[in-house]
Design an enzyme around this catalytic site. Structure first.
Site, short mmCIF file in Angstrom:
data_model
loop_
_atom_site.label_atom_id
_atom_site.label_comp_id
_atom_site.label_asym_id
_atom_site.label_seq_id
_atom_site.Cartn_x
_atom_site.Cartn_y
_atom_site.Cartn_z
N ARG A 188 -10.96 -11.02 0.87
CA ARG A 188 -11.83 -11.98 0.07
C ARG A 188 -11.11 -13.21 0.39
O ARG A 188 -11.88 -14.17 0.34
CB ARG A 188 -11.93 -11.71 -1.41
N LYS A 207 0.77 -1.25 0.05
CA LYS A 207 -0.06 0.06 -0.08
C LYS A 207 1.00 1.07 0.01
O LYS A 207 2.04 1.21 0.63
CB LYS A 207 -0.85 -0.04 1.23
#
Length: 489
Positions: free
Chosen positions: A343, A269
């Site tokens: 996920r 990130k």
């Protein structure tokens, strides 16, 4: 031994009482609708009654404060008024203590005569959550009000009002606990800390917590959780919460994302926002807090909560773009971006929970995609569902407790994009990010009625508004409790 600077979990909230008699010498506040200035308010006081307006009247023989509730026709008006008032009362108490005065520890409030039990409950929610505070500090805590006494007219059904306020208190406690878990810094909040804290707060009847460690996960091939957690020295955990009432009318499975810190893994990130990633387990925190509140309220619905807890870190053992991961149950995923880790861990928990517990309905909640923040902003959660009635129930539950949801489509034109070349499914299908992420998760739900709640936007607040304060918001916890309550009716 030095006292830990960490606040206790769960945070202690103020006490809210309902009574038909005022307490002598306790300062009093009047709540008024817009344009209806109480006769007790001095003429020189500028007060309009707009929502959240609070005026300190000073030393008078009458009320100490006057509080605006706007039109007063909606519970959100009362939540906002309660939050504004408790912040003003706390500030007043601290200022009194600093000046050497006697700060009030109990204050009392008179709501408009038109207010009903639901309005009292909404005002109490604002009181309980508007004054929430989480700070890691060794400094002395500011002086704060400890008790707010809500006054009803003589002859009113005090017990009915008190019961509604007590229920609101349990819902507020759930939100506050979810906030605590989200706000705890990640140098403390490892997956094991989150699991042990879930055990600690499971202090109500018929609620049990089982913690599954990395060896148990490896033996049963929870490939998604193990892959995401493989780059950290803090190993992953699966937290199982089971609430089993004696007379259960249905069985609900709740699944939460519990990423205790998210660096993005090898798909790193940007540094600018990475410090906020302590809140990336907000979905898991909402599940833990909601299941505890459901048990405390003694709802007649069996509930299983699963939280996939892992730390997505960077090291030589991190999972890679291009890997193929085998989830619990055997389905394989082609990895394309290690920052789409939520996920991966949810897929394992969904497959395991459905096979093991055979629930009637499944709801997962996660800070899953930045796409939802773009689509819906920071105050509305994304709602995906395979069943219209389920979607309607969740949206109605959110409306009842003051959490806003917007239903998003599970667009079938993107379903084929979930298929992969090297594996059964691909982790990051092309197309609209929030929708394709939901379609990926749907692959693991075995055709059961299922809803996915994406709270990437409202799980964290940059500032204070209504009953929300800066930091983790606890968004979703109250909706889950209210949904389960309505599901059992």
């Amino acid at each position: 031994m030095a006292r830990s600077p960490l606040p206790s979990v769960p945070s202690r909230l103020i006490d809210v009482e309902v009574a038909d008699r005022a307490r002598r010498k306790a300062p009093e506040a009047l709540v008024a609708t817009e344009g209806a200035v109480p006769a007790d308010v001095p003429a020189e006081t500028t007060f309009t009654g707009k929502e959240g307006e609070v005026r300190l009247l000073g030393e008078t023989d009458g009320p100490q404060w006057v509080v605006g509730v706007g039109e007063g026709g909606d519970p959100r008006h009362f939540r906002a008024a309660g939050a504004a008032f408790v912040r003003a009362a706390h500030s007043y108490a601290d200022a009194e203590a600093d000046s050497g005065g006697r700060p009030p520890l109990t204050v009392q409030v008179r709501l408009p005569e038109s207010a009903g039990a639901a309005d009292y409950a909404a005002f109490a929610t604002g009181l309980l959550l508007g004054g929430y505070r989480y700070r890691v500090t060794s400094s002395d805590e500011p002086t704060r009000v400890r008790t707010v006494r809500l006054l009803v007219s003589e002859g009113e059904a005090v017990d009915e009002y008190a019961a509604e306020v007590r229920r609101a208190e349990e819902l507020a406690k759930a939100t506050a606990l979810a906030r605590d878990l989200a706000n705890t810094p990640s140098n403390v909040k490892s997956p094991d800390w989150l699991a042990r804290t879930a055990e600690q707060v499971a202090d109500v009847p018929n609620l049990s917590v089982t913690v599954r460690d990395e060896a148990w996960l490896a033996e049963r091939r929870f490939g998604g959780i193990l892959a995401v957690g493989g780059g950290s020295t803090n190993p992953p955990r699966l937290v199982e919460l089971e609430y089993r009432p004696r007379k259960a009318t249905a069985h609900v499975l709740l699944v939460g994302k519990g990423i205790t810190f998210d660096s993005g893994g090898l798909s790193l990130k940007p540094a600018a926002g990475m410090h906020l990633m302590r809140t990336d387990m907000s979905g898991g925190g909402a599940v833990i807090a909601a299941v505890r509140a459901i048990a405390a309220l003694k709802l007649d619905v069996r509930v299983t909560g699963l939280v996939s807890a892992a730390e997505n870190h960077v090291s030589g053992s991190s999972y890679r773009p291009g890997d193929v991961v085998r989830h619990y149950g055997g389905r394989t995923t082609q990895v394309e971006n290690t920052d789409a880790e939520g996920r991966m861990v949810l897929a394992d928990a969904l497959a395991y929970g459905i096979e093991t517990y055979r629930p009637d309905v499944v709801v997962d909640v996660a800070t899953l995609t930045g796409a939802m923040k773009v689509a819906l902003g920071l105050r509305t959660g994304g709602l995906f569902a395979t069943d219209d009635a389920l979607a309607d129930s969740l949206r109605a539950a959110g409306e009842a407790v003051g959490e806003r949801w917007w239903r998003m489509p599970l667009s079938e034109e993107h379903a084929d994009a979930v298929r992969a070349d090297l594996a059964d499914v691909r982790q990051c299908p092309p197309g609209p990010g929030g929708i394709t992420a939901a379609l990926f998760l749907r692959e693991f739900t075995e055709g059961l009625p299922w809803a996915h709640l994406d709270i990437a936007g409202p799980a964290r607040a940059e500032g204070t508004y209504d009953e929300v304060v800066a930091g983790g918001t606890g968004f979703g916890a109250r909706t889950l409790v209210e949904f389960v309550a309505s599901y059992g009716r």
